[in-house]
Every structure is written in C-alpha cells, then in structure tokens.
Scaffold this active site. Structure first.
Site, PDB file in Angstrom:
ATOM      1  N   GLY A 130      16.196 -38.049   1.753  1.00 18.94           N
ATOM      2  CA  GLY A 130      16.150 -39.443   1.344  1.00 18.94           C
ATOM      3  C   GLY A 130      14.848 -40.101   1.755  1.00 18.94           C
ATOM      4  O   GLY A 130      13.986 -39.501   2.406  1.00 18.94           O
ATOM      5  N   SER A 144      22.593 -42.125  -8.632  1.00 24.41           N
ATOM      6  CA  SER A 144      21.356 -41.396  -8.924  1.00 24.41           C
ATOM      7  C   SER A 144      21.567 -40.199  -9.852  1.00 24.41           C
ATOM      8  O   SER A 144      20.602 -39.510 -10.184  1.00 24.41           O
ATOM      9  CB  SER A 144      20.724 -40.904  -7.623  1.00 24.41           C
ATOM     10  OG  SER A 144      21.594 -39.992  -6.957  1.00 24.41           O
ATOM     11  N   GLU A 172       0.822  -1.204   0.000  1.00 27.65           N
ATOM     12  CA  GLU A 172       0.000   0.000   0.000  1.00 27.65           C
ATOM     13  C   GLU A 172       0.859   1.258   0.000  1.00 27.65           C
ATOM     14  O   GLU A 172       0.544   2.239  -0.699  1.00 27.65           O
ATOM     15  CB  GLU A 172      -0.912   0.005   1.237  1.00 27.65           C
ATOM     16  CG  GLU A 172      -1.867  -1.169   1.309  1.00 27.65           C
ATOM     17  CD  GLU A 172      -1.311  -2.344   2.101  1.00 27.65           C
ATOM     18  OE1 GLU A 172      -2.110  -3.037   2.748  1.00 27.65           O
ATOM     19  OE2 GLU A 172      -0.086  -2.577   2.059  1.00 27.65           O
TER      20      GLU A 172
END
Length: 382
Positions: free
Chosen positions: A307, A176, A60
């Site tokens: 994990g 991974s 504002e």
C-alpha cells in the site's frame, strides 16, 4: 587476463546467444546467478547450456556435456566468469581446463568474493587465453539482484504499483478491483515468478485478504524449463502482530516470513511460517534491517506489492531500485487514494526524480519501468 580485448562480430553473436540461454534460468536458479555458456569450434556451436537450478550443473558443465570430446580446442563464451570454488558443484574453471578449451571469453568478472577474478586466473595460469568485457551491460542486467547482494549486502527491490492514469490506486471508499485489466494482472504473475520474495505489509494482507502467490494458470506464457514452478517466499511486515493464521495467505502451504518487533506467542502458526524479530524504528519494523536480513538469507530480488504507506516509506528510505507502474486508461479524481504516502515536500528540488527505462502496452494498460535518476535527500516538513 585481458579486459581491453577487441571483439569481433562473431564474438558478439555467440555471447548474445549465451545471454539468451541464461535468461531461461531466471525462474529457477536463485540464489545462484543466471548464466549461459556457448562452446564454439571452427565457427560452429558444438555445445551450449545454462544454469537451471542451484545444486545442479552450472552453464559450463551443461555445455561441456553437450559438446563431449568436441570441447577440446573450442572457445567458451560465458555470461559470467567461471566459478573457482567448491560449492554444491565443482569449480567450472577446472572443468573448462580439463576439457581442453583454448580460449574463454567472459562477459564480466564475478563480483562474488568467492570468485572475483580467481576463475579467470585459474584458466590463464593453465595457458588458456582469457578475455572479458564482451556485452557486459547486457550480462549484468541478467543478475541485478545477485550483484546488488554481493556488492552492497542488499537485495534488488522492485516496487510494483497499479493506478489510474491520474495516479490513483483506489476509490476513496477503498474499492480497487479492478483498476488494471486481466493482461496486466497476468504480467504481474510473471514478475512474481521471477522474484525470490514478495514483500508487503500487514495492511495489504488484512484489507485485500491477499494470497501473494504465483498462480500458474494465470501466467501469460509457458515457463522456459520443465522444472516445477518455484513459489517466491512471501514476506510480510507486521510491526504490531495484527496477522492471524485464519487469513487466506496462510491457507497456501508455501514459505512465509513475518518480520515483527516482538513475536506474539499466543497464536498457533502453520509449520511453513517463520517469524523474524528485527530492531524497531519509531515502533515500526526497521525496513533497512529487513532487507539486510533477506540478503543474508540469500534473497537476490524482492518484488514489493504494498500500500501507499509502506511503499512511501521504502521510497523515503531510498530502498527501491526499480519501479514498475501499471497505468490504466481510467480517471478516478482527486478523492481517490494515491500511489505513495510520504511527508510533504517543501521544495521542487526534493521531488523523487525518475528515469523511464521502458514503456510497453499490456492489454489496455501501460507498463512503465523506471529507476531513480538521482540520489537526493528528502527535505520535508517536520
């Protein structure tokens, strides 16, 4: 004050603009909420703004600064009830009153106990027409973490998981990198940048030598403001004091909190590392206590990258608000490592049922957003 006010198409258009402005603050406003404001006079936007940084002008204030004298007689569209209290900045409700606005439409009432209708009352008592409830669902979505903290004393936890299409996070030997593509990993950087904290366990830090920071050169898009990149606080669960200061995590000078059951005073930690002792549950850090403490420290949102064990425990304790799955078009097979580990279920009635919110293609991968569709206790084998 009116909650059952009938809003027109123009009202929706201006509030939608305020919501878009508010989104620009999502990387920097914490612990404050994201808020946007649009000032309209004679069907023309005369001022607009959004909150950028805690301690600086609220939405504002920024909109009023742009409008100047044109604010007198204007209608203010604000995504959240104007504040009524003195914090690091003066109350926005008083600022709007002093500027001479004649009407304030708020998307929703602020559930912060310091406000909670008081801002709208200041305006109404001053003879300013007040209404709220316009595009409330969209406005609430701007600040899920802020409202979760205000209403429940907990941060909003989003759990990120990356897997092959058959739900495996790694090969049986632990490899991974990388299941998902570069675009998905860049997308993760964007989520990290919006979070107050990144939460993981000691296993992830030790196995992956993870840094868990936001890397600006990997962001898929430019940030909406020129403010410096805000690094989320890295929060590690280390029940057994297995972390050591020589890990890559501690080579980056950015705040780290380690939650443990007992501090290991034999190590010499960098100055930006803080240890917090919480109660133990079965010789492990009490995860609910961790989240309550983070909320007290004014963390609105937590990005969980962990994990299968820690993620599974968070699921079991019903501490996750939202899941972000990145699924890669790969098959790993039954010997791969699973997304989550929790005790074996003994009935299909006790599965964790999710509702998909969104499915988006990110490079070659899919990003799926999901939330729990019901609250059912886990019935497991002892």
């Amino acid at each position: 004050m009116q909650s059952d006010c009938v809003f027109n198409q123009d009202d929706e258009m201006y509030m939608a603009r305020a919501i878009e402005l508010a989104k620009k603050g999502r990387f920097t406003t914490t612990p404050n909420p994201n808020v946007g404001c649009v000032l309209v006079k004679n069907n023309e936007i005369v001022g607009e703004g959004f909150h950028q940084l805690a301690g600086q002008g609220h939405a504002e204030v920024n909109a009023l600064a742009m409008a100047g004298s044109k604010a007198k007689g204007a209608t203010a569209y604000v995504t959240l009830e104007p504040c009524s209290h003195y914090g690091r900045t003066p109350p926005c409700a008083e600022g709007l009153k002093a500027a001479g606005v004649v009407k304030v439409i708020a998307a929703m009432v602020d559930s912060n106990p310091q406000v909670a209708g008081k801002g709208l009352k200041i305006l109404s008592d001053a003879g300013i027409e007040v209404a709220y409830g316009l595009l409330e669902a969209q406005a609430r979505a701007l600040n899920l973490g802020f409202f979760k903290r205000m209403e429940h004393g907990l941060p909003y936890v989003t759990c990120k998981m990356a897997a092959s299409i058959d739900g495996k996070t790694a090969l049986n030997n632990g490899q991974s990198k990388w299941i998902t593509g570069a675009a998905a990993r860049q997308d993760v950087q964007l989520y990290r940048a919006q979070s107050c904290a990144i939460l993981t366990g000691a296993d992830t830090v030790l196995v992956d030598d993870a840094k868990l920071n936001v890397r600006k050169n990997e962001l898929p898009q430019a940030l909406p403001t020129q403010l410096p990149l805000r690094q989320p606080v890295r929060v590690i669960i280390d029940s057994q004091n297995r972390l050591t200061p020589n890990l890559a995590l501690f080579a980056i000078e950015s705040e780290i909190i380690i939650f443990t059951t007992k501090v290991d005073k034999s190590q010499h930690w960098p100055h930006f590392v803080k240890h917090i002792v919480v109660t133990a549950s079965n010789s492990k850090v009490d995860l609910t206590a961790v989240l309550k403490k983070l909320a007290k420290l004014q963390f609105n949102t937590v990005w969980l990258e962990a994990g299968a064990t820690l993620a599974g425990k968070m699921v079991e304790l019903d501490l996750i608000d939202e899941f972000i799955f990145y699924l890669a078009p790969k098959l790993i097979g039954c010997d791969g490592k699973s997304l989550v580990n929790f005790p074996e279920l003994i009935s299909m009635q006790n599965t964790i049922d999710l509702t998909f919110n969104e499915c988006t293609r990110i490079g070659d991968d899919l990003r799926i957003s999901a939330v729990k569709s019901s609250l059912k206790p886990l019935e497991t084998k002892e």
